[in-house]
Write a protein that holds these residues in place. Sequence first.
Motif, PDB file in Angstrom:
ATOM      1  N   LEU A 113       0.855  -1.179   0.000  1.00 24.64           N
ATOM      2  CA  LEU A 113       0.000   0.000   0.000  1.00 24.64           C
ATOM      3  C   LEU A 113       0.891   1.228   0.000  1.00 24.64           C
ATOM      4  CD1 LEU A 113      -2.701   1.471   0.203  1.00 24.64           C
ATOM      5  CD2 LEU A 113      -2.608   1.179   2.673  1.00 24.64           C
ATOM      6  N   ALA A 114       0.827   2.033  -1.051  1.00 32.00           N
ATOM      7  CA  ALA A 114       1.624   3.251  -1.150  1.00 32.00           C
ATOM      8  C   ALA A 114       0.720   4.401  -1.519  1.00 32.00           C
ATOM      9  CB  ALA A 114       2.727   3.080  -2.196  1.00 32.00           C
ATOM     10  N   GLU A 115       0.921   5.527  -0.867  1.00 32.80           N
ATOM     11  CA  GLU A 115       0.071   6.675  -1.113  1.00 32.80           C
ATOM     12  C   GLU A 115       0.935   7.916  -1.332  1.00 32.80           C
ATOM     13  OE1 GLU A 115      -3.635   5.346   1.763  1.00 32.80           O
ATOM     14  OE2 GLU A 115      -2.212   6.847   2.465  1.00 32.80           O
ATOM     15  N   ASN A 116       0.429   8.819  -2.149  1.00 32.62           N
ATOM     16  CA  ASN A 116       1.095  10.090  -2.361  1.00 32.62           C
ATOM     17  C   ASN A 116       0.028  11.165  -2.472  1.00 32.62           C
ATOM     18  OD1 ASN A 116       2.422  12.377  -3.336  1.00 32.62           O
ATOM     19  ND2 ASN A 116       3.985  11.158  -4.350  1.00 32.62           N
ATOM     20  N   SER A 117      -0.080  11.996  -1.454  1.00 33.77           N
ATOM     21  CA  SER A 117      -1.127  13.010  -1.433  1.00 33.77           C
ATOM     22  C   SER A 117      -0.563  14.419  -1.526  1.00 33.77           C
ATOM     23  CB  SER A 117      -1.954  12.881  -0.147  1.00 33.77           C
ATOM     24  OG  SER A 117      -1.111  12.996   0.979  1.00 33.77           O
ATOM     25  N   ASP A 118       0.712  14.548  -1.856  1.00 33.06           N
ATOM     26  CA  ASP A 118       1.358  15.847  -1.814  1.00 33.06           C
ATOM     27  C   ASP A 118       1.662  16.425  -3.184  1.00 33.06           C
ATOM     28  OD1 ASP A 118       3.224  14.547   0.937  1.00 33.06           O
ATOM     29  OD2 ASP A 118       1.431  15.783   1.010  1.00 33.06           O
ATOM     30  N   LEU A 119       1.072  15.878  -4.227  1.00 30.68           N
ATOM     31  CA  LEU A 119       1.308  16.407  -5.558  1.00 30.68           C
ATOM     32  C   LEU A 119       0.631  17.770  -5.703  1.00 30.68           C
ATOM     33  CD1 LEU A 119       0.827  13.187  -7.696  1.00 30.68           C
ATOM     34  CD2 LEU A 119       2.911  14.107  -6.707  1.00 30.68           C
ATOM     35  N   GLU A 120       1.320  18.696  -6.326  1.00 33.15           N
ATOM     36  CA  GLU A 120       0.829  20.066  -6.409  1.00 33.15           C
ATOM     37  C   GLU A 120      -0.462  20.182  -7.209  1.00 33.15           C
ATOM     38  OE1 GLU A 120       3.885  22.557  -7.887  1.00 33.15           O
ATOM     39  OE2 GLU A 120       5.232  22.230  -6.188  1.00 33.15           O
ATOM     40  N   ASN A 121      -0.683  19.276  -8.159  1.00 31.62           N
ATOM     41  CA  ASN A 121      -1.868  19.389  -9.011  1.00 31.62           C
ATOM     42  C   ASN A 121      -3.109  18.764  -8.386  1.00 31.62           C
ATOM     43  OD1 ASN A 121      -1.143  16.743  -9.203  1.00 31.62           O
ATOM     44  ND2 ASN A 121      -0.888  16.712 -11.418  1.00 31.62           N
ATOM     45  N   GLY A 122      -3.045  18.319  -7.151  1.00 27.44           N
ATOM     46  CA  GLY A 122      -4.219  17.802  -6.478  1.00 27.44           C
ATOM     47  C   GLY A 122      -4.526  16.354  -6.769  1.00 27.44           C
ATOM     48  N   VAL A 123      -3.585  15.623  -7.338  1.00 29.58           N
ATOM     49  CA  VAL A 123      -3.810  14.212  -7.650  1.00 29.58           C
ATOM     50  C   VAL A 123      -3.406  13.366  -6.460  1.00 29.58           C
ATOM     51  CG1 VAL A 123      -3.117  12.299  -9.118  1.00 29.58           C
ATOM     52  CG2 VAL A 123      -3.515  14.543 -10.117  1.00 29.58           C
TER      53      VAL A 123
END
Length: 198
Positions: A113-123
């Motif tokens: 399980l890997a998550e990335n919520s810090d992308l500048e474009n809101g993805v």
Amino acid sequence: RAVSEAFECNVEWDSENYKIDISTGDPILLEGYTYTAPAEEDLVHMSLSTDKTGALEAGEEFTVYVDTANAPAESFVSGAVITFEYDKDKFEYIEGTGTLLNGNDEPIEAAVLAENSDLENGVKVVIATIEENNAAIESGHVFKAQFKSINGEAGDIQIGRTFEPIFGYGSYLMFTSGEGDNLTDTVYDGDNIVIGSG
């Protein structure tokens, strides 16, 4: 680069877009070849639905489901990469809530399980994979994640479908078929899946 150039390919680094362009020189022309796109009814469908209807209160939590239809017969969803594109000023993803579901809409413990919520474009990227044959079979809810309304305002949450140079395909489902040691994994991504809103 070494492997590509060994096959006489041209390799160029695009520093502005963080991607590698590999070309093979002159295109190969297939005389008399005509590409025929598969019929939409033959493709796997992936869409979103939610357990909430009507207006949301500020701070109210809700569940977003990833639904599939027209799934390959006698197979189960063994992995998913889901990119949620949403209004970050209106919604907040609740960390750690992304999970695959079994046929009874119960969460399945993920092997990865890997998550990335810090992308500048809101993805928001959520990746989950499993190994056992206990996932959702054929069609219905196959994945869920929870969000929270920030200010109660209406907004959009969609499945990302574009290719991200760093993270790969925006969204895909992997179906596994077979038994025992004879398992076959098939990834359904932008070329063989229809993505829409539920």
